[in-house]
Design a protein around this motif. Sequence first.
Motif, mmCIF file in Angstrom:
data_model
loop_
_atom_site.group_PDB
_atom_site.id
_atom_site.type_symbol
_atom_site.label_atom_id
_atom_site.label_comp_id
_atom_site.label_asym_id
_atom_site.label_seq_id
_atom_site.Cartn_x
_atom_site.Cartn_y
_atom_site.Cartn_z
ATOM 1 N N UNK A 94 17.496 -13.992 16.618
ATOM 2 C CA UNK A 94 16.560 -15.005 16.655
ATOM 3 C C UNK A 94 16.920 -16.247 15.607
ATOM 4 N N UNK A 95 17.169 -15.824 14.319
ATOM 5 C CA UNK A 95 17.480 -16.555 13.570
ATOM 6 C C UNK A 95 18.435 -17.534 13.418
ATOM 7 N N UNK A 96 19.497 -17.008 14.093
ATOM 8 C CA UNK A 96 20.833 -17.843 14.447
ATOM 9 C C UNK A 96 20.573 -18.949 15.457
ATOM 10 N N UNK A 97 19.523 -18.863 16.235
ATOM 11 C CA UNK A 97 19.305 -19.509 17.379
ATOM 12 C C UNK A 97 18.489 -20.639 16.882
ATOM 13 N N UNK A 98 17.391 -20.461 15.802
ATOM 14 C CA UNK A 98 16.714 -21.375 15.049
ATOM 15 C C UNK A 98 17.485 -22.135 14.292
ATOM 16 N N UNK A 99 18.473 -21.721 13.803
ATOM 17 C CA UNK A 99 19.368 -22.452 12.804
ATOM 18 C C UNK A 99 20.279 -23.358 13.542
ATOM 19 N N UNK A 100 20.817 -23.036 14.802
ATOM 20 C CA UNK A 100 21.476 -23.683 15.455
ATOM 21 C C UNK A 100 20.996 -24.893 16.136
ATOM 22 N N UNK A 101 19.795 -24.492 16.583
ATOM 23 C CA UNK A 101 18.939 -25.407 17.174
ATOM 24 C C UNK A 101 18.331 -26.759 16.050
ATOM 25 N N UNK A 102 18.298 -26.313 14.898
ATOM 26 C CA UNK A 102 17.869 -27.329 14.059
ATOM 27 C C UNK A 102 19.246 -28.127 13.625
ATOM 28 N N UNK A 103 20.228 -27.558 13.781
ATOM 29 C CA UNK A 103 21.533 -28.163 13.380
ATOM 30 C C UNK A 103 21.721 -29.471 14.315
ATOM 31 N N UNK A 104 21.445 -28.722 15.678
ATOM 32 C CA UNK A 104 21.685 -29.780 16.597
ATOM 33 C C UNK A 104 20.838 -31.044 16.542
#
Length: 375
Positions: A94-104
């Motif tokens: 989950x944390x990686x998904x949150x980070x990637x979506x914020x980078x987007x």
Amino acid sequence: MKKIVLLAALMGMTLIACTDKNQAKTEEGMTTLNLTQEWDKVFPLSEKVNHRKVTFETQYGLTLAADLYEPKDAQGKLAAIAVSGPFGAVKEQSSGLYAMRMAERGFVALAFDPSYTGESSGEPRRTASPDINTEDFMAAVDYLSQLENVDAEKIGIIGVCGWGGIALNEAAADTRIKATVASTMYDMTRVSGNGYYDSEDNEEARHTAREARSKQRLTAPEAMGGGVVNPLPADAPQFVKDYHDYYITPRGYHKRSGNSNDGWRVIGTQAYANARFLYYINEIRSAVLVMHGEKAHSRYFGEAAYHYMVDGKAEGYNTIGKPNPVPENKQLLIIPDASHCDLYDGGWTEGAGKGESKNLIPWDKLAEFFGNYLK
């Protein structure tokens, strides 16, 4: 049976397995990590971001492994966000998904494995500490602050599940944090000491638990337990089924995740049960967004934390403090129809990652929140 399932599910949100082969000492005594280089997340890599593995040191001498996500073609110094959680998960979940979506959405974002967890260093494996876990967030902020493409005055954090409580504790301690999101949060100190819904909030119950953990230290300190219950009992509560649906199926399973496998050291959260994280959150002056699902079994953690943070008092808190000096930048966001695990990855219509994504995580809302306060 039901009580056993509940306790196992709770403690399944603790720590992660990692083989000793992932770390070694240099001649100078520093820890080097043997990081997996192939993409092994439970979600696909976005074409809108650049990704690389990084490491950084904590003030406890531990080396943490992390995934750094950066928006493609971004210029100048950007706002940055550090992410971790759930408690017992790894950055590939989950944390990686949150980070990637914020980078987007234009942020430099770092998803890290906590100490003793995943690809990060620390012995013995699969253990936890209120102090060390809070320091993990602080060290992540240290790392982001020194990146050439990050504005050190514009840093926020996101904590998911049990790391939501840790994020609030970090925000209360570290004034460098300008904005915090606690998503589908647990207060691990409260639930470890009081039980679910404070059902064991009495001296006798705590004494019995302390006796058991104290004996465990001498009889089998490395013994492990917890993890998500598998196979599921027929009478498992719905939220336990939800954990199974995320951690055990292809939707969220990862080989380094303790929640996906055999859990944590039984005595690994002993200090959590005897501490209270959120004592000073009513003094947080920076912006905070507490986000929870309407149908989440854990919703009471987020709502109580929010009201204590703003009002200085809340149900389930024995302490009464002063109202927050800056209440206007505090928000409570309840997501309609969302369960606890729906806010791990947005949820799925048919479970186990099948059907269609319910898209219950308001990514643009999170980006707007950080955009407003990381100015």
